[in-house]
Design an enzyme around this catalytic site. Structure first.
Site, PDB file in Angstrom:
ATOM      1  N   GLU A  70       1.483 -11.401 -28.256  1.00 35.62           N
ATOM      2  CA  GLU A  70       2.816 -11.893 -28.625  1.00 35.62           C
ATOM      3  C   GLU A  70       2.967 -13.373 -28.299  1.00 35.62           C
ATOM      4  O   GLU A  70       3.672 -14.106 -28.991  1.00 35.62           O
ATOM      5  CB  GLU A  70       3.897 -11.075 -27.928  1.00 35.62           C
ATOM      6  N   HIS A 221      -0.059  -0.764 -11.813  1.00 30.68           N
ATOM      7  CA  HIS A 221      -1.125  -0.048 -11.110  1.00 30.68           C
ATOM      8  C   HIS A 221      -2.362  -0.919 -10.947  1.00 30.68           C
ATOM      9  O   HIS A 221      -3.031  -0.873  -9.904  1.00 30.68           O
ATOM     10  CB  HIS A 221      -1.489   1.241 -11.856  1.00 30.68           C
ATOM     11  N   GLY A 247       7.975  10.981 -11.028  1.00 27.94           N
ATOM     12  CA  GLY A 247       6.635  10.781 -10.478  1.00 27.94           C
ATOM     13  C   GLY A 247       5.840   9.681 -11.149  1.00 27.94           C
ATOM     14  O   GLY A 247       4.637   9.566 -10.930  1.00 27.94           O
ATOM     15  N   SER A 248       6.499   8.853 -11.949  1.00 34.22           N
ATOM     16  CA  SER A 248       5.790   7.807 -12.687  1.00 34.22           C
ATOM     17  C   SER A 248       5.403   6.653 -11.776  1.00 34.22           C
ATOM     18  O   SER A 248       6.052   6.388 -10.756  1.00 34.22           O
ATOM     19  CB  SER A 248       6.667   7.271 -13.828  1.00 34.22           C
ATOM     20  N   LYS A 262      -2.042   0.514  -0.876  1.00 32.54           N
ATOM     21  CA  LYS A 262      -1.982  -0.574  -1.855  1.00 32.54           C
ATOM     22  C   LYS A 262      -1.053  -1.698  -1.400  1.00 32.54           C
ATOM     23  O   LYS A 262      -1.169  -2.833  -1.853  1.00 32.54           O
ATOM     24  CB  LYS A 262      -1.538  -0.022  -3.214  1.00 32.54           C
TER      25      LYS A 262
END
Length: 283
Positions: A70, A221, A247-248, A262
């Site tokens: 884009e 992620h 849970g995403s 993380k």
């Protein structure tokens, strides 16, 4: 995050000679990872990201394929303001595509194809004749050079040698162009393994790591997982509208990332529940 310097920390017994030099320690900053989804480049956030990259205020970019293409397409043809309620059937009959309340004509993608195909041809030639191994980040670096346009995020990433990682580079119009090109001129190979090594190494070698992630999913992620390799980021800012109850990954709060290693347990982290294109320029 932006104020931190290595000189803020005491010298460790394990520090090498260079790391013990005071002037060097004053020059070492927190490595900042900026991730964003494609819709944010389609929107006005593109200009904010470009400003940060142009002025070398971030160190690593992670985007989806749409967030790459884009940017280039906007250098070739305009995107128009429409409305969220415009009927899909009517738009389709006129060759118009809707991104939220934005309108992108089919012709924009034709111009993109006309621009990128000769570059892919040259890349294939360099692969065959010079043994060049292409990765998604190298492809984006090359395209940033070729677009040669001051409005482009990736032109400035090329100029300032800021790496751009796009682990799902085929998931968009870029993928369409690679698909078409594979029939016209088969043989171009893009190696994702080299990029995962490079991306993870960016995190592992960081003296201090900060992450700013606009949106969720793959880019969120990918950045967080790279920081797992160094036992977590030291700073984290998430900006999105997603909730955690499905849970995403997008909806997950920073504390969930702490459980995976993380983000560090003692990190400074926050999630801003807001629409990023409205809030990020203010931040």
């Amino acid at each position: 995050m932006r104020a931190w310097r290595l000189s803020d920390e005491p010298v460790a017994d394990t520090d090498c000679e260079e790391d013990r030099d005071l002037e060097y320690r004053k020059s070492v900053k927190c490595k900042i990872f900026l991730g964003y989804t494609s819709n944010l480049v389609s929107s006005g956030i593109r200009e904010t990201i470009k400003y940060l990259v142009k002025n070398s205020m971030v160190d690593v970019l992670v985007s989806s394929a749409g967030g790459v293409e884009e940017d280039f397409i906007k250098c070739l043809a305009p995107t128009y303001l429409g409305d969220f309620t415009l009927e899909g059937r009517a738009l389709r009959s006129k060759g118009l595509n809707r991104i939220g309340n934005l309108i992108v004509p089919n012709d924009n993608y034709c111009k993109f194809e006309d621009w990128i195909v000769p570059i892919l041809d040259q890349m294939l030639k360099e692969q065959k004749e010079d043994g060049t191994v292409w990765t998604p980040s190298k492809v984006i670096h090359r395209l940033g050079k070729e677009i040669n346009h001051p409005d482009s995020i990736y032109y400035w990433a090329y100029k300032n040698n800021i790496p751009v990682y796009c682990p799902a580079i085929t998931d968009g119009s870029l993928g369409d162009m690679l698909y078409f090109h594979s029939y016209r001129s088969p043989g171009l190979v893009i190696d994702v393994v080299q990029d995962i090594r490079a991306m993870n190494t960016e995190a592992v070698r960081a003296k201090k790591s900060g992450v700013i992630i606009l949106g969720g999913g793959l880019v969120k992620h990918h950045i967080c997982n790279a920081n797992l390799m160094r036992n977590g980021a030291d700073y984290a800012v998430f900006v999105n509208t997603a909730q955690e109850f499905d849970g995403s990954d997008a909806g997950a709060r920073p504390d969930e990332a702490v459980s995976w290693g993380k983000i560090k347990a003692d990190a400074e982290s926050v999630k801003v529940y807001a629409e990023a294109s409205l809030v990020f320029p203010l931040l």
